[in-house]
Write a protein that holds these residues in place. Sequence first.
Motif, PDB file in Angstrom:
ATOM      1  N   MET A 236      45.327   7.855  41.999  1.00 48.11           N
ATOM      2  CA  MET A 236      44.033   7.603  41.369  1.00 48.11           C
ATOM      3  C   MET A 236      44.029   8.129  39.937  1.00 48.11           C
ATOM      4  O   MET A 236      44.469   9.238  39.683  1.00 48.11           O
ATOM      5  N   SER A 237      43.534   7.326  39.033  1.00 41.77           N
ATOM      6  CA  SER A 237      43.406   7.715  37.636  1.00 41.77           C
ATOM      7  C   SER A 237      41.996   8.224  37.396  1.00 41.77           C
ATOM      8  O   SER A 237      41.019   7.601  37.813  1.00 41.77           O
ATOM      9  N   ASN A 238      41.878   9.348  36.715  1.00 39.20           N
ATOM     10  CA  ASN A 238      40.572   9.927  36.424  1.00 39.20           C
ATOM     11  C   ASN A 238      39.960   9.211  35.222  1.00 39.20           C
ATOM     12  O   ASN A 238      40.471   9.310  34.108  1.00 39.20           O
ATOM     13  N   PRO A 239      38.861   8.481  35.431  1.00 46.03           N
ATOM     14  CA  PRO A 239      38.273   7.730  34.317  1.00 46.03           C
ATOM     15  C   PRO A 239      37.784   8.639  33.195  1.00 46.03           C
ATOM     16  O   PRO A 239      37.835   8.260  32.027  1.00 46.03           O
ATOM     17  N   PHE A 240      37.348   9.842  33.514  1.00 46.81           N
ATOM     18  CA  PHE A 240      36.852  10.746  32.485  1.00 46.81           C
ATOM     19  C   PHE A 240      38.003  11.262  31.623  1.00 46.81           C
ATOM     20  O   PHE A 240      37.850  11.425  30.412  1.00 46.81           O
ATOM     21  N   ALA A 241      39.142  11.502  32.228  1.00 49.12           N
ATOM     22  CA  ALA A 241      40.324  11.893  31.452  1.00 49.12           C
ATOM     23  C   ALA A 241      40.751  10.736  30.554  1.00 49.12           C
ATOM     24  O   ALA A 241      41.055  10.932  29.370  1.00 49.12           O
ATOM     25  N   HIS A 242      40.745   9.531  31.106  1.00 50.87           N
ATOM     26  CA  HIS A 242      41.142   8.354  30.333  1.00 50.87           C
ATOM     27  C   HIS A 242      40.217   8.161  29.131  1.00 50.87           C
ATOM     28  O   HIS A 242      40.678   7.993  27.999  1.00 50.87           O
ATOM     29  N   LEU A 243      38.918   8.208  29.375  1.00 48.02           N
ATOM     30  CA  LEU A 243      37.946   8.037  28.293  1.00 48.02           C
ATOM     31  C   LEU A 243      38.094   9.141  27.247  1.00 48.02           C
ATOM     32  O   LEU A 243      38.001   8.890  26.046  1.00 48.02           O
ATOM     33  N   SER A 244      38.339  10.354  27.707  1.00 47.20           N
ATOM     34  CA  SER A 244      38.498  11.489  26.791  1.00 47.20           C
ATOM     35  C   SER A 244      39.706  11.313  25.885  1.00 47.20           C
ATOM     36  O   SER A 244      39.665  11.694  24.712  1.00 47.20           O
ATOM     37  N   LEU A 245      40.764  10.736  26.413  1.00 51.55           N
ATOM     38  CA  LEU A 245      41.944  10.500  25.585  1.00 51.55           C
ATOM     39  C   LEU A 245      41.663   9.456  24.508  1.00 51.55           C
ATOM     40  O   LEU A 245      42.159   9.565  23.383  1.00 51.55           O
ATOM     41  N   HIS A 246      40.848   8.467  24.832  1.00 54.07           N
ATOM     42  CA  HIS A 246      40.434   7.495  23.808  1.00 54.07           C
ATOM     43  C   HIS A 246      39.627   8.182  22.713  1.00 54.07           C
ATOM     44  O   HIS A 246      39.823   7.910  21.522  1.00 54.07           O
ATOM     45  N   ILE A 247      38.738   9.058  23.106  1.00 53.80           N
ATOM     46  CA  ILE A 247      37.927   9.781  22.124  1.00 53.80           C
ATOM     47  C   ILE A 247      38.811  10.708  21.293  1.00 53.80           C
ATOM     48  O   ILE A 247      38.648  10.818  20.072  1.00 53.80           O
ATOM     49  N   ALA A 248      39.776  11.343  21.937  1.00 54.83           N
ATOM     50  CA  ALA A 248      40.718  12.192  21.204  1.00 54.83           C
ATOM     51  C   ALA A 248      41.456  11.371  20.155  1.00 54.83           C
ATOM     52  O   ALA A 248      41.658  11.833  19.017  1.00 54.83           O
ATOM     53  N   LEU A 249      41.855  10.154  20.509  1.00 54.80           N
ATOM     54  CA  LEU A 249      42.521   9.286  19.537  1.00 54.80           C
ATOM     55  C   LEU A 249      41.616   9.039  18.340  1.00 54.80           C
ATOM     56  O   LEU A 249      42.052   9.143  17.188  1.00 54.80           O
ATOM     57  N   LEU A 250      40.351   8.721  18.584  1.00 56.69           N
ATOM     58  CA  LEU A 250      39.430   8.478  17.469  1.00 56.69           C
ATOM     59  C   LEU A 250      39.311   9.711  16.576  1.00 56.69           C
ATOM     60  O   LEU A 250      39.256   9.593  15.348  1.00 56.69           O
ATOM     61  N   GLU A 251      39.283  10.877  17.183  1.00 50.57           N
ATOM     62  CA  GLU A 251      39.212  12.123  16.420  1.00 50.57           C
ATOM     63  C   GLU A 251      40.485  12.347  15.614  1.00 50.57           C
ATOM     64  O   GLU A 251      40.428  12.771  14.459  1.00 50.57           O
ATOM     65  N   LEU A 252      41.636  12.075  16.213  1.00 48.10           N
ATOM     66  CA  LEU A 252      42.900  12.231  15.498  1.00 48.10           C
ATOM     67  C   LEU A 252      42.979  11.270  14.314  1.00 48.10           C
ATOM     68  O   LEU A 252      43.431  11.648  13.224  1.00 48.10           O
ATOM     69  N   LEU A 253      42.547  10.046  14.519  1.00 42.31           N
ATOM     70  CA  LEU A 253      42.554   9.078  13.426  1.00 42.31           C
ATOM     71  C   LEU A 253      41.601   9.504  12.312  1.00 42.31           C
ATOM     72  O   LEU A 253      41.944   9.412  11.130  1.00 42.31           O
ATOM     73  N   ALA A 254      40.403   9.982  12.672  1.00 41.27           N
ATOM     74  CA  ALA A 254      39.413  10.398  11.676  1.00 41.27           C
ATOM     75  C   ALA A 254      39.906  11.592  10.858  1.00 41.27           C
ATOM     76  O   ALA A 254      39.627  11.687   9.662  1.00 41.27           O
ATOM     77  N   SER A 255      40.635  12.487  11.503  1.00 37.12           N
ATOM     78  CA  SER A 255      41.126  13.684  10.807  1.00 37.12           C
ATOM     79  C   SER A 255      42.532  13.492  10.240  1.00 37.12           C
ATOM     80  O   SER A 255      43.072  14.394   9.599  1.00 37.12           O
ATOM     81  N   GLU A 256      43.127  12.323  10.509  1.00 34.12           N
ATOM     82  CA  GLU A 256      44.482  11.999  10.072  1.00 34.12           C
ATOM     83  C   GLU A 256      45.480  13.079  10.500  1.00 34.12           C
ATOM     84  O   GLU A 256      46.354  13.493   9.737  1.00 34.12           O
ATOM     85  N   GLN A 257      45.319  13.507  11.739  1.00 39.39           N
ATOM     86  CA  GLN A 257      46.202  14.518  12.319  1.00 39.39           C
ATOM     87  C   GLN A 257      46.825  13.972  13.589  1.00 39.39           C
ATOM     88  O   GLN A 257      46.114  13.427  14.422  1.00 39.39           O
ATOM     89  N   PRO A 258      48.100  14.091  13.733  1.00 38.39           N
ATOM     90  CA  PRO A 258      49.059  14.615  12.771  1.00 38.39           C
ATOM     91  C   PRO A 258      49.254  13.637  11.617  1.00 38.39           C
ATOM     92  O   PRO A 258      48.959  12.442  11.753  1.00 38.39           O
ATOM     93  N   PRO A 259      49.735  14.141  10.481  1.00 38.85           N
ATOM     94  CA  PRO A 259      49.956  13.237   9.345  1.00 38.85           C
ATOM     95  C   PRO A 259      50.855  12.066   9.761  1.00 38.85           C
ATOM     96  O   PRO A 259      51.869  12.250  10.419  1.00 38.85           O
ATOM     97  N   GLY A 260      50.432  10.877   9.389  1.00 41.40           N
ATOM     98  CA  GLY A 260      51.184   9.669   9.726  1.00 41.40           C
ATOM     99  C   GLY A 260      50.610   8.906  10.909  1.00 41.40           C
ATOM    100  O   GLY A 260      51.005   7.774  11.163  1.00 41.40           O
ATOM    101  N   ILE A 261      49.642   9.497  11.620  1.00 47.78           N
ATOM    102  CA  ILE A 261      49.108   8.813  12.809  1.00 47.78           C
ATOM    103  C   ILE A 261      48.387   7.522  12.442  1.00 47.78           C
ATOM    104  O   ILE A 261      48.480   6.538  13.173  1.00 47.78           O
ATOM    105  N   VAL A 262      47.671   7.516  11.327  1.00 48.34           N
ATOM    106  CA  VAL A 262      46.929   6.313  10.944  1.00 48.34           C
ATOM    107  C   VAL A 262      47.899   5.156  10.719  1.00 48.34           C
ATOM    108  O   VAL A 262      47.667   4.038  11.202  1.00 48.34           O
ATOM    109  N   GLN A 263      49.000   5.428  10.048  1.00 49.80           N
ATOM    110  CA  GLN A 263      49.977   4.387   9.781  1.00 49.80           C
ATOM    111  C   GLN A 263      50.667   3.919  11.067  1.00 49.80           C
ATOM    112  O   GLN A 263      50.858   2.716  11.269  1.00 49.80           O
ATOM    113  N   GLU A 264      51.047   4.865  11.925  1.00 43.91           N
ATOM    114  CA  GLU A 264      51.697   4.482  13.188  1.00 43.91           C
ATOM    115  C   GLU A 264      50.753   3.681  14.072  1.00 43.91           C
ATOM    116  O   GLU A 264      51.161   2.715  14.708  1.00 43.91           O
TER     117      GLU A 264
END
Length: 148
Positions: free
Chosen positions: A67-95
Amino acid sequence: MNMLYGSRRETYRQVFVDTWARFRAGQPLDAMGERIVSVLQRHPEYHALLADRDLALAADYPPELGMSNPFAHLSLHIALLELLASEQPPGIVQEFAKLCARHGRDAAEHLVVDCLGELIWQAQRDGRDPDLGALLPCLRGASGRKKS
């Protein structure tokens, strides 16, 4: 988001449930609420769960039962948005842009979510903080894979 909302599972899940309810009721959202809703809108498979507060707060998702935890999955999507907004780690936006060009945005997000999940699992297994420096190599490796 754990630092923002605490470590109790129910408290953390309540943020998703409340944000979805406010959105559905047409109530205003703060910036984090808007990010959460942007992810929730792309995951209609979780809408019924979020509409059932008691189930959402109490459900278990044991990985040993596949079973996949939907809250963990959703949280990882939000983490991605935060990483993109902060451009951390450097190069993530380009990748991420390369992944989007190759696979489309939704598939690219899920490839990144897979990498983030792996980094978190490794960190938990080893009793350390996640190594964001390993994210870009994972994304480069994921670029050749297709995620549906």
